[in-house]
Design an enzyme around this catalytic site. Structure first.
Site, PDB file in Angstrom:
ATOM      1  N   GLY A 462     -41.766   8.147   6.112  1.00 46.34           N
ATOM      2  CA  GLY A 462     -41.904   6.716   6.360  1.00 46.34           C
ATOM      3  C   GLY A 462     -43.252   6.218   5.882  1.00 46.34           C
ATOM      4  CB  THR A 463     -46.219   8.152   4.858  1.00 47.16           C
ATOM      5  OG1 THR A 463     -45.360   9.128   4.246  1.00 47.16           O
ATOM      6  CG2 THR A 463     -46.603   8.669   6.232  1.00 47.16           C
ATOM      7  CB  VAL A 697     -54.472   5.767   4.672  1.00 47.90           C
ATOM      8  CG1 VAL A 697     -55.577   5.408   3.708  1.00 47.90           C
ATOM      9  CG2 VAL A 697     -53.105   5.453   4.088  1.00 47.90           C
ATOM     10  CD  GLU A 699     -53.052  13.303  10.101  1.00 45.42           C
ATOM     11  OE1 GLU A 699     -53.522  13.755   9.049  1.00 45.42           O
ATOM     12  OE2 GLU A 699     -52.659  14.022  11.024  1.00 45.42           O
TER      13      GLU A 699
HETATM   14 MO1  MOS Z   1     -49.511  14.980  10.735  1.00 46.01          MO
HETATM   15  S1  MOS Z   1     -49.971  15.189  12.750  1.00 46.01           S
HETATM   16  O1  MOS Z   1     -50.235  16.352  10.046  1.00 46.01           O
HETATM   17  O2  MOS Z   1     -47.833  14.889  10.568  1.00 46.01           O
END
Ligand code: MOS
Length: 733
Positions: A462-463, A697, A699
Site C-alpha cells: 500500500g506504500t 519514507v 516509517e
Molecule cells: Mo516495517 S515495521 O519493516 O514493515
C-alpha cells in the site's frame, strides 16, 4: 518530457484497487476450493490433554479436522522454521505438538466445503487442557528481565555527569502493546496444482521469505511451491515474518490434495505479532544554557518464552543529540505470549517517544523553547559512531515546520492558550529513522513498440511500490509511464528481501537503474552497428534514453530511435536481469529525520483531547513521488495520534488473553479524530547514500508524533501523562 521521479504521480494500481479488480490473498479462486477455519487455544500455557474433533467431523460438509495428532510430516528442527527475519530462539511451529505457548494459539484447522460450515464446526472442537501457571504482565516479570543490548563503549561517565548537572530530568515512560490492525485480514489460498505442486496466495510482505519458509517446514523442493502476493491490504510489519495461516493452508492442501482458502478472523489477528509493551526510563542532564551533559536511556520490553525479539529503542538517545556522556541498556522479560514483531519504525516509535518527551520536560525545566533546546544540542555527526551523516537537513525541518505551524506565536506557559471552553496546547518533537537498502534483483523487458515490463519479487503493501517502480523505469527507459507494466509479489521474480525497514524505494529504484543501464548498453550497441550511426564513438554513459530515442547527452541532434535500432538489429525485445548491491562504508551514518508540530484542544471539564493540527516536516533524501510519499507520512501521523491517545491492547492477565480483540474496543483513530495534517518534505540532496539519493519514507512519519501530541497535551493542561495512551481518566486523575 518532465521526469516522473520527483513528481506527484497517482497510483498506477489505483484503478485496480478501487474497482475491486485487485485480488487479495483470500480472494483467489480455484476449482474445488475447500475452506478452512482455525481453532485457537483458550489458555496461555500448558498442554492439550485431549482434543475431540468428533462433533465437528459429523457436520455435513466438513471434510477433515487437522490437529497435531494427524498432521503431515513437518520439520523437526528449528532450522526448518527459520525465516529471513526471524529473531533468535526457537520459532513457533503451528500444529506441531500438544504444547500451548500463548492464548490464541492455533490448535486445529477445520476444513469444509464452505466457509460458514468450517466456521461453525470449529466451535464444536472440544479441547481439554493441562493448565500451567502463566505470566503475561510485563510489570510482574521485571526482576527476571535480562540485558540484550548495551553500548560497546558507553560515552564518558553518565551517572557522574547527571549528578553534577545544573538541571536534571528523569522519568519513566510506558508504551502498551499495540496491534497492527491492517484492513486486510491474514489469509492464504493454497492452490493445489496436482503432483504435489502448490501456488500459495498469501498476505505477506515477502513472498520469497514465505516460499523458503514453507519449503523448510514441509521439506518441499523449491520448485514445488510458488508464493504470490500481488496486493496487500496493509501490513505495517505484521507481514514480514510468515504467519501461521500460510502453514495451515498448505498443511490442509498437502493432506487433502485439494485447494484450500483460509482467512483469519479479526479476533485471531490478535494472536499474531504486535508491538511489545515497553517501559522506558530516560534521564537527561544539562547546563543552564541548554547544552547536554548526559543522556541515559534504559528500556525493558516483553518477548515470548520461545523467541527473543528486540529492537533498538535506546541508542537513538545516544545518537541524536550532542552529549559527552551517555549510557543505554535494553532488557527483555519473557512472558507466555506470542513473539512480538516489527511494527512501523520498530524501536524508534517507542524509544524516541520517551526521548522526545524527556527533552520537552527538560526544556520546561530549563525555561528554554523546545525547538531552541534541540538546536543547542544539534549534532552534525552520529554521536554513537562519530561519523557525519550522508545528509541531514533536520535544521531545515525545524525551521520549515515551525514556520508552517506558526510556532513563533506560542506562549510557553502551560494552560495559557485557550479557545472557548478548550485549552489549547502546542507541542513538538524530533523524529529519526534509518535509511537502509538491500541487494535486490530486477528484470526489464523492453519491446520494440516502446513497452516495458519491470519485475521484482518485492511487495507493495500500500506504500506505492508499483507506482515508484513504474516512475523510475519510465525515466530510465525514456518511455511514458502508461507503457510500463510492473510485476511484483511473486516468488518466481528476481530476488528481493521482505519489504520493510523503509528500504524498498531505494533498493528497487537502484536495481531498476542498473538494469536499465544494461538495456541502454545493448541499444547503443545496436544503434552503433547502423551505417553512419549518429551515435558512433559514444560510450554508454554518454547517452540517455529519452522519449523513445537513444540520445547523446551533449548533443540533442545525435539520436537514434529505440524502435529503429531494434528493427535494424533484428531484435524485437531486449531483456536484462541484474542484481544491485550497495556500496556502504562505515564513514557515514544514514538516517532520515523529521520535526513534528502538533496542536491539541482539550475540553477543560471533560478532558476530551482533540488533535486539531499536525505539521510533519521530513528530510528523507530525494522523494520519488511527492503524492504517495506524503500519503505515507500522513498515514503515519494518524497512527501517531492513535498511539498517543487511543491504541492499547488490553490483556486480562488472569487468563493471559486479549480482552479487546476487535476494532470496536481496540480504538484506532477514526475520521473525527483526524483533522488538519500537513506534510512537508525539505530538500535534502544526497549523493552518498546511494546513486539516486533515495532514503525511503515508510516509517519516519510515525517517529516522534506521539511525543509531539503528548507534549502538546502537557502544554495545554499542565499535566504530564507519560503512560500511553493518554486517556481521559489519566488526564483528569
Ligand atoms: Mo516495517 S515495521 O519493516 O514493515
Amino acid at each position: 518530457m518532465k521526469p516522473y521521479i520527483g513528481s506527484s504521480t497517482s497510483r498506477v494500481d489505483g484503478r485496480a484497487k478501487v474497482t475491486g479488480m485487485a485480488q487479495y490473498a483470500g480472494e483467489f479462486k480455484a476449482p474445488d476450493l475447500a475452506y478452512g477455519s482455525v481453532v485457537t487455544s483458550s489458555i496461555a500455557r500448558g498442554r492439550i490433554a485431549r482434543i475431540d474433533t468428533s462433533r465437528a467431523l459429523v457436520v455435513e460438509g466438513v471434510i477433515d479436522v487437522l490437529t497435531h495428532e494427524n498432521r503431515p510430516k513437518m520439520a523437526s528442527t528449528d532450522e526448518g522454521y527459520h525465516d529471513e527475519v526471524a529473531p533468535g530462539g526457537s520459532p513457533f511451529r503451528p500444529l506441531y505438538d500438544d504444547k500451548i505457548r500463548f492464548n490464541g494459539q492455533p490448535i486445529a484447522l477445520v476444513v469444509a466445503e464452505d466457509w460458514e460450515t468450517a466456521r461453525f464446526a470449529a466451535t464444536l472442537v472440544h479441547v481439554e487442557y493441562e493448565v500451567e501457571d502463566h505470566t503475561t504482565d510485563l510489570h510482574v516479570r521485571l526482576d527476571k528481565a535480562y540485558v540484550v543490548e548495551k553500548p560497546d563503549k558507553p560515552r564518558g561517565n553518565a551517572a557522574k555527569a547527571l549528578a553534577a548537572a545544573a538541571v536534571r530530568h528523569e522519568a519513566e515512560y510506558f508504551i502498551p502493546i499495540e496491534h497492527h490492525n491492517p484492513m486486510e485480514l491474514f489469509a492464504a489460498t493454497a492452490v493445489w496444482n496436482g503432483n504435489g505442486k502448490l501456488t500459495v496466495y498469501d498476505k505477506t510482505q515477502g513472498v520469497q521469505n514465505v516460499q523458503r519458509y514453507l519449503c523448510g517446514v514441509f521439506g518441499l523442493n523449491s520448485d514445488a511451491v510458488r508464493v504470490m502476493s500481488p496486493y496487500v491490504g496493509g501490513a505495517f510489519g505484521s507481514g514480514l515474518r510468515p504467519q501461521y495461516e500460510a502453514v495451515l493452508a498448505v498443511h490442509g492442501a498437502l493432506k487433502l490434495k485439494r485447494s484450500i482458502r483460509l482467512v483469519l478472523s479479526r479476533e485471531q489477528m490478535y494472536g499474531l505479532g504486535y508491538r511489545p509493551a515497553t517501559i522506558e526510563r530516560v534521564a537527561v542532564g544539562a547546563k543552564a544554557d541548554g547544552t547536554l551533559d548526559a543522556i541515559t536511556h534504559d528500556a525493558i520490553a516483553m518477548t515470548s518464552q520461545y523467541e527473543e525479539f528486540s529492537r533498538n529503542d535506546t541508542s537513538w538517545s545516544a545518537l541524536l543529540y550532542k552529549s559527552p556522556n551517555t549510557k543505554y541498556e535494553h532488557k527483555l522479560a519473557r512472558l507466555d505470549v506470542p513473539t512480538p514483531c516489527d511494527m512501523r519504525a520498530p524501536g524508534a516509535a517507542t524509544g524516541v517517544y520517551a526521548l522526545e518527551c524527556a527533552m520537552d520536560e527538560l526544556a520546561v525545566a530549563l525555561k528554554i523553547d523546545p525547538v531552541e533546546l534541540r538546536l543547542r544540542c544539534y549534532s552534525d555527526r552520529d554521536q554513537n559512531t562519530d561519523v557525519p551523516f550522508t545528509s541531514k537537513q533536520l535544521k531545515e525541518c525545524y525551521r520549515k515546520g515551525a514556520e508552517l505551524f506558526g510556532w513563533a506565536r506560542r506562549n510557553p506557559e502551560p494552560r495559557s492558550m485557550r479557545d472557548g471552553t478548550e485549552l489549547v496546547g502546542w507541542g513538538m518533537a524530533t523524529g529519526i529513522w534509518e535509511a537502509l537498502q538491500m541487494p535486490t534483483g530486477v528484470r526489464i523487458v523492453l519491446t520494440a513498440n516502446g513497452y516495458a515490463e519491470v519485475s521484482c519479487a518485492t511487495s507493495d503493501i500500500g506504500t506505492g511500490t508499483y507506482t515508484i517502480m513504474a516512475q523510475v523505469a519510465a525515466d530510465m527507459l525514456g518511455v511514458p509511464i502508461e507503457n510500463v507494466t510492473v510485476k511484483l509479489g511473486d516468488s518466481l521474480l528476481p530476488h528481493s528481501m521482505v519489504e520493510g525497514g523503509s528500504w524498498t524505494a531505494a533498493s528497487t529504484s537502484h536495481a531498476i537503474a542498473v538494469t536499465a543501464d544494461e538495456v541502454r548498453k545493448e541499444l547503443l550497441g545496436l544503434a552503433q552497428k547502423m551505417p553512419d550511426s549518429p551515435l558512433a564513438g559514444l560510450q554508454n554513459e554518454d547517452v540517455v534514453l529519452k522519449e523513445g530515442m537513444i540520445a547523446a547527452k551533449q548533443d540533442p541532434n545525435r539520436t537514434v530511435s529505440v524502435a529503429e535500432a531494434m528493427r535494424r538489429g533484428g531484435v524485437d525485445r531486449i531483456e536484462h536481469e541484474k542484481s544491485a548491491e550497495f556500496k556502504e562504508d562505515d564513514k557515514h551514518a544514514r538516517n532520515t529525520h523529521s520535526a513534528i508540530f502538533a496542536e491539541v484542544k482539550v475540553d477543560e471539564q471533560l478532558g476530551v483531547i482533540r488533535v486539531t493540527r499536525v505539521v510533519n516536516a521530513v528530510a528523507a533524501g530525494r522523494i520519488i513521488n511527492t503524492k504517495t510519499a506524503a500519503s505515507q507520512i500522513m498515514g503515519s501521523v494518524v497512527w501517531g495520534i492513535g498511539m498517543a491517545l487511543h491504541e492499547e491492547t488490553l490483556v486480562d492477565h488472569k487468563f493471559g488473553r486479549v480482552m479487546n480483540a476487535n476494532i470496536a474496543e481496540y480504538h484506532v483513530p477514526v475520521n473525527a479524530d483526524v483533522q488538519d495534517i500537513k506534510v512537508v518534505f525539505v530538500d535534502e540532496p544526497d549523493n552518498v547514500v546511494n546513486p539516486l539519493g533515495i532514503k525511503g519514507v515508510g516509517e519516519i512519519g510515525i517517529v516522534g508524533v506521539a511525543a509531539a501530541v503528548a507534549n502538546a497535551v502537557y502544554h495545554a493542561t499542565g499535566k504530564r501523562v507519560r503512560d500511553l495512551p493518554i486517556t481521559i481518566d489519566k488526564l483528569l486523575q
